[in-house]
Write a protein that holds these residues in place. Sequence first.
Motif, PDB file in Angstrom:
ATOM      1  N   GLY A  62      -3.111   7.059  47.364  1.00 54.46           N
ATOM      2  CA  GLY A  62      -2.489   8.289  46.888  1.00 54.46           C
ATOM      3  C   GLY A  62      -2.845   8.637  45.455  1.00 54.46           C
ATOM      4  N   ILE A  63      -3.953   8.076  44.973  1.00 45.26           N
ATOM      5  CA  ILE A  63      -4.386   8.369  43.604  1.00 45.26           C
ATOM      6  C   ILE A  63      -5.379   9.527  43.608  1.00 45.26           C
ATOM      7  CG2 ILE A  63      -5.653   7.438  41.627  1.00 45.26           C
ATOM      8  CD1 ILE A  63      -4.466   4.662  42.532  1.00 45.26           C
ATOM      9  N   THR A  64      -6.246   9.556  44.640  1.00 47.90           N
ATOM     10  CA  THR A  64      -7.229  10.627  44.756  1.00 47.90           C
ATOM     11  C   THR A  64      -7.105  11.304  46.107  1.00 47.90           C
ATOM     12  OG1 THR A  64      -8.887   9.115  45.652  1.00 47.90           O
ATOM     13  CG2 THR A  64      -8.854   9.407  43.266  1.00 47.90           C
ATOM     14  N   ARG A  65      -7.754  12.451  46.216  1.00 43.41           N
ATOM     15  CA  ARG A  65      -7.811  13.184  47.477  1.00 43.41           C
ATOM     16  C   ARG A  65      -9.227  13.729  47.639  1.00 43.41           C
ATOM     17  NH1 ARG A  65      -4.494  16.809  46.314  1.00 43.41           N
ATOM     18  NH2 ARG A  65      -5.891  18.560  45.878  1.00 43.41           N
ATOM     19  N   ARG A  66      -9.779  13.581  48.844  1.00 47.31           N
ATOM     20  CA  ARG A  66     -11.144  14.045  49.089  1.00 47.31           C
ATOM     21  C   ARG A  66     -11.148  15.525  49.407  1.00 47.31           C
ATOM     22  NH1 ARG A  66     -15.607  11.397  53.250  1.00 47.31           N
ATOM     23  NH2 ARG A  66     -17.277  12.921  52.824  1.00 47.31           N
ATOM     24  N   GLU A  67     -11.994  16.269  48.745  1.00 46.11           N
ATOM     25  CA  GLU A  67     -12.216  17.690  49.021  1.00 46.11           C
ATOM     26  C   GLU A  67     -13.715  17.908  49.160  1.00 46.11           C
ATOM     27  OE1 GLU A  67     -10.376  20.131  46.088  1.00 46.11           O
ATOM     28  OE2 GLU A  67      -8.323  19.590  46.679  1.00 46.11           O
ATOM     29  N   GLY A  68     -14.202  17.881  50.418  1.00 47.61           N
ATOM     30  CA  GLY A  68     -15.641  17.960  50.651  1.00 47.61           C
ATOM     31  C   GLY A  68     -16.313  16.700  50.141  1.00 47.61           C
ATOM     32  N   ASP A  69     -17.291  16.847  49.246  1.00 43.16           N
ATOM     33  CA  ASP A  69     -18.000  15.698  48.680  1.00 43.16           C
ATOM     34  C   ASP A  69     -17.341  15.204  47.402  1.00 43.16           C
ATOM     35  OD1 ASP A  69     -19.875  15.701  50.708  1.00 43.16           O
ATOM     36  OD2 ASP A  69     -21.237  17.084  49.642  1.00 43.16           O
ATOM     37  N   LEU A  70     -16.291  15.882  46.965  1.00 42.29           N
ATOM     38  CA  LEU A  70     -15.656  15.540  45.696  1.00 42.29           C
ATOM     39  C   LEU A  70     -14.344  14.788  45.905  1.00 42.29           C
ATOM     40  CD1 LEU A  70     -16.142  18.875  43.709  1.00 42.29           C
ATOM     41  CD2 LEU A  70     -17.580  16.816  43.640  1.00 42.29           C
ATOM     42  N   ARG A  71     -13.982  13.991  44.905  1.00 42.47           N
ATOM     43  CA  ARG A  71     -12.639  13.415  44.811  1.00 42.47           C
ATOM     44  C   ARG A  71     -11.930  14.108  43.660  1.00 42.47           C
ATOM     45  NH1 ARG A  71     -14.953  10.364  48.764  1.00 42.47           N
ATOM     46  NH2 ARG A  71     -13.377   9.108  49.834  1.00 42.47           N
ATOM     47  N   VAL A  72     -10.661  14.430  43.876  1.00 44.72           N
ATOM     48  CA  VAL A  72      -9.837  15.016  42.817  1.00 44.72           C
ATOM     49  C   VAL A  72      -8.556  14.200  42.715  1.00 44.72           C
ATOM     50  CG1 VAL A  72     -10.750  17.344  43.115  1.00 44.72           C
ATOM     51  CG2 VAL A  72      -8.728  16.619  44.405  1.00 44.72           C
ATOM     52  N   LEU A  73      -7.860  14.313  41.594  1.00 46.79           N
ATOM     53  CA  LEU A  73      -6.586  13.616  41.429  1.00 46.79           C
ATOM     54  C   LEU A  73      -5.514  14.257  42.301  1.00 46.79           C
ATOM     55  CD1 LEU A  73      -6.406  13.001  37.563  1.00 46.79           C
ATOM     56  CD2 LEU A  73      -6.719  11.275  39.349  1.00 46.79           C
ATOM     57  N   VAL A  74      -4.674  13.427  42.840  1.00 47.29           N
ATOM     58  CA  VAL A  74      -3.561  13.946  43.645  1.00 47.29           C
ATOM     59  C   VAL A  74      -2.520  14.544  42.727  1.00 47.29           C
ATOM     60  CG1 VAL A  74      -1.669  13.301  45.194  1.00 47.29           C
ATOM     61  CG2 VAL A  74      -3.944  12.304  45.506  1.00 47.29           C
TER      62      VAL A  74
END
Length: 628
Positions: free
Chosen positions: A616-628
């Motif tokens: 629950g620290i990151t979230r995948r959006e396509g090829d990218l990881r972003v902070l939750v």
Amino acid sequence: MQRHLILGTAGHIDHGKTSLVRALTGIDTDRLPEEKARGITIDIGFAELELGDIRVGIVDVPGHERFIHNMLAGATGIDLAVLVIAADDSVMPQTREHFEILKLLGVKHGVIALTKCDLADEITREVAELEIRELVQGSFLEAAPIIATSITTLSGVAELKDAIAALSRAVVDTTRREPFRLPIDRSFVLQGHGTIITGSVLSGSVRVGDMLEWHRGDGTTESIRVRSLNNHGRSVEELRRGMRGAVNLAGVPHEQVRRGQELATPGSLVPSRVLTVKLTTIGDAVREIKHRLPLRLHLGTAEVMAKASLLQSDTLPRGETTLAQLFLEEPVTGVHGQPFVVRDASAEHTLGGGVILQPTARKLRRRHAESVNWLERLTGPDCAEAAAWFAGFAGLEPHELTRTAGIAPDVCDECVQQLLAARKVVKLTKLIHAERILELKSRILARLAVLHAEQPLLTNHDRGAALAELADIESTLLHEMIERMLKEKTLVGTSRRIAWADFKPKLSAKQRDLKDQIVAAHAAAGFAPPEPGSFANHAGGSTKGLVEIFEVAVAEGLLVKVAEGIYLHADTAGQMIAKVRALLAKGGATVADIRNELGTTRKYAVPICEYLDRAGITRREGDLRVLV
């Protein structure tokens, strides 16, 4: 506020009950064409008697033996009774049966009307009075006046009305804040209004616009709104205990309403097919009640087939009392202490009755001393504690003590506080009896004992695995119990893993050395940790033994399992999270970006990114990881 009471008639057919009611009130309670044609009462009828500050609703019942079931429906909720006996006939079979029913239903107040006195000479009347006194000896009518009446001459009618007035003022006012209950005894359609149901209010009150629960008699309920209320032809804003009432229901099809259903405050009643009861047979019953005997249960206005399970013996002799369970063909709604009557399966004879101890019960073992002991406590001052004991791990809410133990709603909270102070119950999700708490603790510890024995190298165990064998207990209660045990230091652990407080992993000196080597190697390796298999030679070639040592290191918080076969040192894992947070604070990042930031390879970068997603620290959006 004007007081309301309900009076019921009782007595043999053709002894003048209906004529007497008509003389008292001016109302003919025989409303059915068949009743008027045959000259006998078939179903219950209703009238009202004004007595100054008291209004008495009268329920006139049929006296014929074929219509005892209707008499029982009408006798529900009466406060006082008029036992009607004809002077020229004296005590007859249904006189006795009706009288026994009144006693079984717990009626405490009554008067005796000796009717048709103009048809009997003085000696015949005196003999009738002697027989009546013999009948009522030792009962609630023992000291009741016998008032001689004649419908032809109207003699004694005024005296009877005065006696009813005096008796009404002597009835103790039992009005208290209770859930509303109205067993349905009749329904009809009123043009322009819809479905109207009638009944005697057993408890509580209801106002126009209130929502009620309609118990349909098949175990299902439906929420309905009260459109209007009526009491003996008068529109009223409120119906309360002791009143006859007609309730106009919104959206209820008339054809779905039947006698035996009930209206009640939402959530106050629970339908059940099993009742635990205190059962008594009448002294002159035609037969004893034997274990597994089919019976006809009359509860409220409901009539349901049942099978008796005697808990203390195989036979209940005439005039005796025992604990029993009734297994029903259809569910009924009842409360602790509510009276009932049982008749034989053919509906020819009344056999006995009693009071409900458990309105919702599970099957109990016969001749089980502990259950019998707690059932007997349900009848005394320990009834609330006993109700909690029987609730088991399901527990109960404070307000449920009204239904299960007969505790008045306004003292339920005080009762609970006393139980808590005496440590008889424990407050978790619900109220749980102290004995059940000890049992639950024992089961949790026993389950952990098995896990500790199976995996002696593990410091603690996953909560889910520990609770998997306790599926019969609500998970919320289990987790609350574990939190309580953690505070009491009976257990140690976290929100995810638990163990016995005094459990120590049984690592040998060699295993401890290997664990230290593994932890040190991972600390030095940073974000490119060694393969677990590289330590196999140190574990004597045992893959299972090696896995257990890794699990011990994870359980002790020394390593973090990122994926199968990939572990990071706990400090390294903390650095990883900090670095990724700092990187992503600037915007999204690819796996390659995170790989470069950590200075590792794709072999480890991909599992690390997936671990961070799961955590629950990151979230995948396509090829990218972003902070939750």
